[in-house]
Design a protein around this motif. Sequence first.
Motif, short mmCIF file in Angstrom:
data_model
loop_
_atom_site.label_atom_id
_atom_site.label_comp_id
_atom_site.label_asym_id
_atom_site.label_seq_id
_atom_site.Cartn_x
_atom_site.Cartn_y
_atom_site.Cartn_z
N THR A 85 0.86 -1.19 0.00
CA THR A 85 0.00 0.00 0.00
C THR A 85 0.89 1.23 0.00
N GLY A 86 0.26 2.38 -0.07
CA GLY A 86 0.99 3.63 -0.07
C GLY A 86 1.19 4.18 1.34
N GLU A 87 1.89 5.32 1.42
CA GLU A 87 2.16 5.95 2.70
C GLU A 87 0.88 6.41 3.39
N THR A 88 -0.10 6.83 2.60
CA THR A 88 -1.37 7.29 3.19
C THR A 88 -2.08 6.15 3.92
N THR A 89 -2.13 4.99 3.30
CA THR A 89 -2.77 3.84 3.94
C THR A 89 -2.00 3.39 5.18
N ALA A 90 -0.68 3.41 5.10
CA ALA A 90 0.12 3.04 6.27
C ALA A 90 -0.12 4.00 7.42
N PHE A 91 -0.22 5.29 7.10
CA PHE A 91 -0.53 6.29 8.14
C PHE A 91 -1.91 6.03 8.75
N ALA A 92 -2.89 5.71 7.90
CA ALA A 92 -4.25 5.45 8.40
C ALA A 92 -4.27 4.22 9.29
N ALA A 93 -3.50 3.18 8.94
CA ALA A 93 -3.46 1.96 9.76
C ALA A 93 -2.84 2.24 11.13
N ALA A 94 -1.77 3.02 11.15
CA ALA A 94 -1.15 3.36 12.44
C ALA A 94 -2.09 4.23 13.28
N ALA A 95 -2.76 5.19 12.63
CA ALA A 95 -3.71 6.03 13.36
C ALA A 95 -4.89 5.22 13.88
N LEU A 96 -5.36 4.25 13.10
CA LEU A 96 -6.46 3.39 13.54
C LEU A 96 -6.06 2.55 14.75
N THR A 97 -4.82 2.08 14.75
CA THR A 97 -4.32 1.33 15.91
C THR A 97 -4.33 2.20 17.16
N GLU A 98 -3.83 3.42 17.04
CA GLU A 98 -3.79 4.32 18.19
C GLU A 98 -5.19 4.71 18.64
N LEU A 99 -6.11 4.84 17.72
CA LEU A 99 -7.50 5.16 18.09
C LEU A 99 -8.08 4.05 18.96
N GLY A 100 -7.83 2.79 18.59
CA GLY A 100 -8.31 1.67 19.39
C GLY A 100 -7.68 1.64 20.77
N LEU A 101 -6.39 1.95 20.86
CA LEU A 101 -5.71 1.98 22.16
C LEU A 101 -6.26 3.10 23.05
N LEU A 102 -6.52 4.26 22.45
CA LEU A 102 -7.08 5.35 23.24
C LEU A 102 -8.47 5.00 23.76
N ALA A 103 -9.29 4.38 22.91
CA ALA A 103 -10.64 3.99 23.34
C ALA A 103 -10.57 2.94 24.44
N TYR A 104 -9.65 1.98 24.32
CA TYR A 104 -9.50 0.96 25.35
C TYR A 104 -9.07 1.59 26.68
N SER A 105 -8.12 2.51 26.62
CA SER A 105 -7.66 3.18 27.84
C SER A 105 -8.79 3.99 28.48
N ALA A 106 -9.60 4.64 27.65
CA ALA A 106 -10.72 5.42 28.18
C ALA A 106 -11.75 4.52 28.85
N GLY A 107 -12.08 3.41 28.20
CA GLY A 107 -13.03 2.49 28.80
C GLY A 107 -12.54 1.89 30.10
N SER A 108 -11.25 1.56 30.15
CA SER A 108 -10.67 1.02 31.38
C SER A 108 -10.67 2.07 32.49
N ALA A 109 -10.36 3.31 32.14
CA ALA A 109 -10.34 4.38 33.15
C ALA A 109 -11.74 4.65 33.70
N LEU A 110 -12.75 4.63 32.83
CA LEU A 110 -14.12 4.85 33.29
C LEU A 110 -14.57 3.73 34.22
N ALA A 111 -14.21 2.49 33.90
CA ALA A 111 -14.57 1.36 34.76
C ALA A 111 -13.83 1.42 36.08
N ALA A 112 -12.59 1.91 36.08
CA ALA A 112 -11.81 2.00 37.31
C ALA A 112 -12.41 3.01 38.28
N ARG A 113 -13.07 4.04 37.75
CA ARG A 113 -13.69 5.04 38.63
C ARG A 113 -14.85 4.46 39.41
N ARG A 114 -15.46 3.39 38.87
CA ARG A 114 -16.57 2.74 39.55
C ARG A 114 -16.11 1.45 40.24
#
Length: 474
Positions: A85-114
């Motif tokens: 693939t091209g550089e644009t697709t590689a950038f999108a794949a890396a950004a998608l990975t980080e988006l999932g990690l951020l969402a996982y961290s947010a969900g874990s933090a919200l559950a930890a508050r309760r």
Amino acid sequence: MCCWSFLFVAFLPALILQAIDTRFGAALAVQCVVVAHAGGGLARVLTDTSVRLVAFGFWLFSYVWLGLAPLAMLATDTYPLEYRTGETTAFAAAALTELGLLAYSAGSALAARRRGGRSVVFEPLLSRRLAPLPVLLLCGLSLLLAIMLIPGQEGGLRAFFTSRQALRQSGAEADTAHALRIWALAVPAFWAMVALLHVPRLATGDRLLRAVRWILLPVLLTLNVIVNNPISRPRFWAGTVLVVLLFSWRRFSTPRAFRIAAAAIATVVLFAFPYSDYFRYDERESVQVVALAEQFNTNMDYDAFQQMQTGIDYVQENGFSPSAVLGVALFMVPRSLWPDKPPTTGIELAQYAGYDFYNLSAPLWIESYLWGGAPCVVAVFCLLGAAGRRMDDIRERLRDRPSTLAVLLVPAFAFYQLVFLRGSLMAIIGPLLLLLTVPLLITTRAARPYRIPSPVRPPAAMGHATVPGHRRHP
């Protein structure tokens, strides 16, 4: 925390990059953020004051398969598969990975508050206790299935010590009925052995139960060696069996023991996993130890990031596939009754890329992205992070109760989670559902629902007691 963070965030990435001719770009810059995020999450788990098995499994997969491996691929523009693939697709794949990690961290933090609240879903479920009679019935069922199914396999007992390459060439591994029979043998045999080790003593005396246990344990151990060995079974499953036996042991339920064992597992996954497919092939060559970066670039075990790039290109050309969710939810419906049933995502991406082999992964990141884009990724990983944190917290509170479902089921999900995250979902949802439901059949609801202890309040200042009939003097 500083030492582990330095190792995961700085030392290992530098070790990979210094050995290769780095090609720096926007995608590699985002991937460095992914490595720092996943490495920091893994370091946090390894230094936590509580045992967090589910979080450990998630961050271990994220760091190795979607952190270090893509870092080496992007730095050299070298991938284990042919599709490019091209550089644009590689950038999108890396950004998608980080988006999932951020969402996982947010969900874990919200559950930890309760953390002090009661979970209406997980608390009653994981508080269930093993029941002796259902455990013994499962042991009998496992032995009966072995007597019925093992001789009926092509090759008999010998087939269970045949390499996966030979099974694939014979067509047995691709046969759905054969796969179902193998899982129907493997999962009950595994849970029967684990449950027999942890079944609680009877209040009226357990002399008979102890005698039956000592008779059945050697038989079940032999059966598990046959049906759950690493020669004919996938490495992830054989590893799950061993790790559940380890972490269900009471000695490894303390944070200190967990940290030592988890560090050892992380080391094995990083440096020994690429060589653990020794028994997969009939013709076994001598093991050639190569640099870690070369393993990431050439070994098809690390195809997750490249499959994410393929999936992003697939969406750009064909659009999203919301109906794929139904394929996962209704995986038991045969294609003869549902001709338009969505295909397995890994196979669909392999066909799109033009491969003639289909045994490829489809990480949960790209699975959820195919369902409906970035919002689906955020929703899926936020829920996964919250559920994982709740499961870890409940197991930590129940760790002194070795016969509860939490002590057994949480380690099983935590380490089979590596397969769940790697995908494809439709290919692994059946074994995963079997792995999670069999323990429910051998447990019973706790006699007294487990309640979270209320915070300890300081005792109120106590004055002198007034004696009835007497005046209290100042």
